[in-house]
Enzyme design. Structure first.
Site, PDB file in Angstrom:
ATOM      1  CG  ASP A  51      -2.160  -0.881   1.002  1.00  0.00           C
ATOM      2  OD1 ASP A  51      -2.356  -1.369  -0.126  1.00  0.00           O
ATOM      3  OD2 ASP A  51      -2.917  -1.090   1.974  1.00  0.00           O
ATOM      4  CG  ASN A 123      -4.199   6.130   2.961  1.00  0.00           C
ATOM      5  OD1 ASN A 123      -5.081   5.705   2.226  1.00  0.00           O
ATOM      6  ND2 ASN A 123      -3.426   5.333   3.671  1.00  0.00           N
ATOM      7  CD  GLU A 124      -2.855   8.774   6.548  1.00  0.00           C
ATOM      8  OE1 GLU A 124      -1.697   8.728   6.073  1.00  0.00           O
ATOM      9  OE2 GLU A 124      -3.604   7.789   6.621  1.00  0.00           O
ATOM     10  CG  ASP A 152       1.149  13.608  21.563  1.00  0.00           C
ATOM     11  OD1 ASP A 152       1.521  14.561  22.284  1.00  0.00           O
ATOM     12  OD2 ASP A 152       1.371  12.424  21.849  1.00  0.00           O
ATOM     13  CB  ALA A 164      -4.370   4.067   6.875  1.00  0.00           C
ATOM     14  CE  LYS A 167      -9.848  -1.301  11.903  1.00  0.00           C
ATOM     15  NZ  LYS A 167      -9.126  -1.892  13.036  1.00  0.00           N
ATOM     16  CB  SER A 168      -3.630   3.138  14.371  1.00  0.00           C
ATOM     17  OG  SER A 168      -3.230   4.486  14.213  1.00  0.00           O
ATOM     18  CB  ALA A 187      -2.017  11.893  22.805  1.00  0.00           C
TER      19      ALA A 187
END
EC number: 2.7.1.23
Length: 266
Positions: A51, A123-124, A152, A164, A167-168, A187
């Protein structure tokens, strides 16, 4: 693919991988495709890798709307953008021989930094503190002041990018048929001085997200467009919106977005 006959392969240049690609070149020629050396001459761009390689292929070739993109995995595991496996050519033959190939369109987001630099992301877009301390941003949705974030960083993801980095950090997985973007915190601080929503939220494709970096000595954040880092000093204002540019990929009978999610995570 009757009107798409010029193929460009995007991959890392090493001898071992080039040996594996020789059968693919032969297969392409067998089905009357021309393998070109310059991506500007191509109307089909194929990434060989994972990816990350696919994201780089889209970025390095300029997010072309007049091309069809495809990803070939070099491992035995298919992924969100890689629908073909390098040692299994059956699906490739199916796509090459199909005269009525279906196309899937993935949305992208556009990022503007300080009104000057423009970037696209498949993606982002992510922004984080570049030093070991939190930083603050005033967040606006269209012209509405929404909140002041301290923490953060933030992630703004497309629907396909929702699986990606987003989701984490417990962001939601979003169907790419929805033209939208998702904002997720990294955070965040929530106390008497700073209060945020505390969860990811989804904005319509008609909205503009504005991030105003608070100038408190930490105005040199680390930013990333997909998997590529960006370094700009004295950042003040970042605008993010859904772009009108889309990335077109091959749509096969067994590679819908939710089938990809299932095979990747379940």
């Amino acid at each position: 693919m009757p009107n798409r006959r010029n193929l460009y392969f995007f991959y890392r240049r090493d001898e071992e991988l080039q040996e594996k690609l020789l059968p693919l070149f032969d297969l392409a020629r067998k089905y009357n495709f021309t393998v070109v050396k310059d991506f500007r001459d191509a109307n089909v761009i194929v990434s060989i890798g994972g990816d990350g390689t696919f994201l780089q292929a889209v970025r390095k070739t300029g997010f072309r709307e007049d091309c069809l993109y495809a990803g070939i995995s070099i491992t035995e595991h298919l992924s969100m953008y890689c629908d073909f496996y390098i040692n299994d050519t059956s699906k490739m033959v199916e796509a090459m021989a199909n005269e009525q190939i279906k196309v899937r369109k993935y949305p992208t987001i556009e990022v503007t930094v300080d009104g000057e630099s423009n970037f696209l992301c498949l993606n982002e877009f992510s922004i984080r503190s570049s030093i070991i301390r939190t930083f603050a941003m005033d967040i606006y949705i269209d012209e509405l002041y929404f909140e002041t974030f301290r923490g953060d960083g933030l992630i703004v993801a497309t629907p396909t990018g929702s699986t990606a980095y987003n989701k984490s950090v417990n962001g939601s997985v979003v169907d790419p048929l929805l033209p939208c973007m998702q904002v997720s915190e990294i955070a965040s601080m929530n106390n008497n001085s700073y209060r945020t929503l505390g969860s990811s939220f989804i904005l319509s494709g008609d909205r503009t997200l504005t991030l105003m970096v608070v100038q408190d000595g930490n105005e040199h954040p680390t930013m990333a467009m997909d998997n590529e880092a960006l370094s700009i000093k004295h950042v003040r204002k970042i605008e993010v919106k859904l772009s009108n540019r889309v990335i077109k990929t091959v749509k096969l009978k067994d590679n819908s977005f939710w089938e990809k999610v299932k095979r990747t995570f379940l």
